[in-house]
Write an enzyme that holds these catalytic residues in place. Structure first.
Site, PDB file in Angstrom:
ATOM      1  N   GLU A  46      -4.620   2.271  -4.650  1.00  0.00           N
ATOM      2  CA  GLU A  46      -3.153   2.509  -4.430  1.00  0.00           C
ATOM      3  C   GLU A  46      -2.763   1.130  -3.785  1.00  0.00           C
ATOM      4  O   GLU A  46      -1.465   1.259  -3.146  1.00  0.00           O
ATOM      5  CB  GLU A  46      -2.620   3.698  -3.695  1.00  0.00           C
ATOM      6  CG  GLU A  46      -3.033   3.741  -2.068  1.00  0.00           C
ATOM      7  CD  GLU A  46      -4.551   4.127  -1.835  1.00  0.00           C
ATOM      8  OE1 GLU A  46      -4.749   4.115  -0.664  1.00  0.00           O
ATOM      9  OE2 GLU A  46      -5.192   4.376  -2.671  1.00  0.00           O
ATOM     10  N   ASP A  96       0.752  -1.108   0.020  1.00  0.00           N
ATOM     11  CA  ASP A  96      -0.011  -0.084   0.001  1.00  0.00           C
ATOM     12  C   ASP A  96       0.951   1.286   0.002  1.00  0.00           C
ATOM     13  O   ASP A  96       1.927   1.359   0.642  1.00  0.00           O
ATOM     14  CB  ASP A  96      -0.932   0.050   1.072  1.00  0.00           C
ATOM     15  CG  ASP A  96      -2.009   1.058   1.302  1.00  0.00           C
ATOM     16  OD1 ASP A  96      -2.956   1.058   0.302  1.00  0.00           O
ATOM     17  OD2 ASP A  96      -1.665   2.156   1.852  1.00  0.00           O
ATOM     18  N   ILE A  97       0.489   2.302  -0.773  1.00  0.00           N
ATOM     19  CA  ILE A  97       1.288   3.364  -0.893  1.00  0.00           C
ATOM     20  C   ILE A  97       1.133   4.408   0.410  1.00  0.00           C
ATOM     21  O   ILE A  97      -0.382   4.712   0.419  1.00  0.00           O
ATOM     22  CB  ILE A  97       0.831   4.313  -2.236  1.00  0.00           C
ATOM     23  CG1 ILE A  97       1.559   3.394  -3.578  1.00  0.00           C
ATOM     24  CG2 ILE A  97       1.775   5.491  -2.281  1.00  0.00           C
ATOM     25  CD1 ILE A  97       1.138   3.964  -4.862  1.00  0.00           C
TER      26      ILE A  97
END
Length: 193
Positions: free
Chosen positions: A100, A57-58
């Site tokens: 994302e 996950d960003i």
């Protein structure tokens, strides 16, 4: 002869269009990594598959969009996906899971190897910056990664749920870190700082 040539050209064109349709269905349009549907179809077709599942996950992605705009957000998602692809092998699967978030399945790797790959991904993302637009400074992001093991004949959904729980721990403990469910909390990895 001209009719045979015409038919040959049309068959090649139909094949090309069919291949393009398959690519559009199997590949995420923004990132050109696997779609979620393709990922699950591929995993279901190989119940013997074992290895390491990673949820990536960003970190603080909403802030990227709010500060730099959605085009910059898209550029970040593309860049992260390319780094993930670069850090994996052809037999592995990199999938855009949503927004994302990505899922990476590392085929036939051990827990130790999976942790090494996850850390390599995390540090590679942190090290690469996108050039800033319109006089803005370069844009850097980090990722949090959760990992779990998938055994032969085990449902991939279980492994993804476990990796997601590990990802949640990584984010709760400060982000920009890798947490794997096969190691106790003190062994969690993070970059100093």
């Amino acid at each position: 002869m001209p009719f045979a040539l015409f038919i040959g050209v049309k068959l090649r064109e139909n094949t090309r269009l069919s291949d393009e349709l398959v690519r559009l269905v199997n590949r995420d349009r923004l990132t050109d990594v696997a779609t979620r549907d393709f990922f699950f179809r591929r995993m279901e077709s190989d119940p013997e598959a074992y290895g390491v599942s990673l949820m990536v996950d960003i970190d603080h992605f909403k802030q990227v969009n709010d500060t730099h705009g959605h085009y910059a957000g898209d550029a970040v998602i593309k860049q992260v996906s390319q780094i993930l692809k670069r850090e994996t092998r052809t037999q592995d699967i990199v999938c855009r899971f949503g927004g994302e978030e990505f899922v990476v399945f590392l085929h036939e790797v051990s827990a130790d190897q999976g942790l090494v790959v996850a850390e390599r991904m995390r540090t590679a993302v942190a090290a690469e910056a996108l050039p800033g637009a319109e006089g803005r400074p370069a844009l850097s992001v980090t990722v949090s990664i959760g990992g779990s093991l998938k055994e032969r004949l085990e449902d991939i959904n279980l492994s993804i749920q476990q990796a997601d729980a590990a990802l949640y721990r990584a984010k709760s403990n400060g982000r920009n870190r890798t947490v794997v469910d096969w190691l106790p909390a003190p062994a969690e990895r993070s970059r100093a700082g």
